[in-house]
Motif scaffolding. Structure first.
Motif: not given
Length: 262
Positions: A62-89
């Motif tokens: 799930x989305x959260x500060x510090x989340x690790x989504x590196x190398x992930x497919x997050x295409x064509x999603x509705x992520x408005x307002x999401x909190x990924x502060x300090x995340x690995x993207x």
């Protein structure tokens, strides 16, 4: 028939001494078990495969500060307002994704794909956008103070109204980018491609670095560049200014100003 009992296999992954991408680690594993037991080697490779699958499963976290989504497919999603502060993207694919109003403060998006996505109104101070692909992306109204866009592909991006104080665009591709009404105090553009980019209506206090920037038909009408650094007459001659444009001391107004509407 006497069957050799396989010796325990030391996990090189756990000890930081190897993995799938570590040739030395695999050679050590083969020496440790290959000559003694094919079963032991198979078990070792299965363990590494499961470890790799566990890593890939981070994409479903799930989305959260510090989340690790590196190398992930997050295409064509509705992520408005999401909190990924300090995340690995790092290297994450956000093509056509809605990230409006997202919190990306200090997030690492190096080599991410943001083609035609929207980060309008997002918070991304101190974020790392180095080497991203972001053609036709909207950064309108984003707060990206102190952020790095080093060596990024940002053609036709929209930075209108963005807060970019102290941001770094060194070697970035910014053809036809729109910085209208953006705050660019202390922003750096050394060796950036600013051909046909628009700075009209932008605001700043203090120097802006244009060292070796390519400024073919860059729109600087009405912009006060008297405190800009790195500007040479050859660069200015390529730009589009007007009678309200102010240049640094020692530089003169080109004869081709004002330019026709593009």
């Amino acid at each position: 028939m006497h069957i050799l009992k396989p010796k325990p296999i030391r996990s090189f992954v756990a000890t930081g001494e190897g993995g799938f991408s570590d040739t030395i680690g695999i050679k050590r594993a083969i020496r440790a078990c290959g000559k003694r037991s094919a079963i032991g080697l198979s078990a070792f490779l299965v363990t590494l495969a499961l470890s790799n699958l566990a890593y890939a499963a981070n994409c479903k976290d799930p989305s959260a500060p510090g989340a690790d989504w590196s190398d992930c497919n997050k295409k064509q999603l509705m992520l408005g307002g999401i909190d990924l502060e300090g995340g690995n993207l790092v290297n994450t694919d956000f093509t056509l994704t809605d990230l409006r109003g997202a919190n990306l403060t200090a997030a690492n998006l190096e080599k991410a794909t943001l083609v035609r996505s929207s980060l309008a109104g997002a918070r991304a101070d101190k974020a790392n956008f180095a080497k991203v692909e972001a053609y036709r992306t909207s950064f309108a109204g984003i707060s990206a103070e102190g952020a790095s866009f080093n060596s990024s592909e940002l053609q036709r991006t929209n930075f209108t109204g963005a807060k970019l104080t102290g941001a770094d665009f060194e070697k970035a591709e910014l053809g036809r980018a729109n910085f209208e009404k953006a705050v660019i105090t202390g922003t750096r553009f050394p060796m950036a491609n600013l051909s046909r980019a628009t700075f009209s209506g932008s605001s700043f206090e203090g120097p802006i670095d244009f060292t070796d920037a390519f400024m073919f038909l860059t729109r600087i009408e009405g912009v006060d560049l008297s405190a800009a650094t790195g500007l040479e007459q050859e660069q200015v001659n390529l730009t589009c200014g007007d009678s309200a444009t102010k240049l640094p001391a020692g530089l003169s107004t080109p004869a081709n100003w004002p330019c026709p509407v593009d």
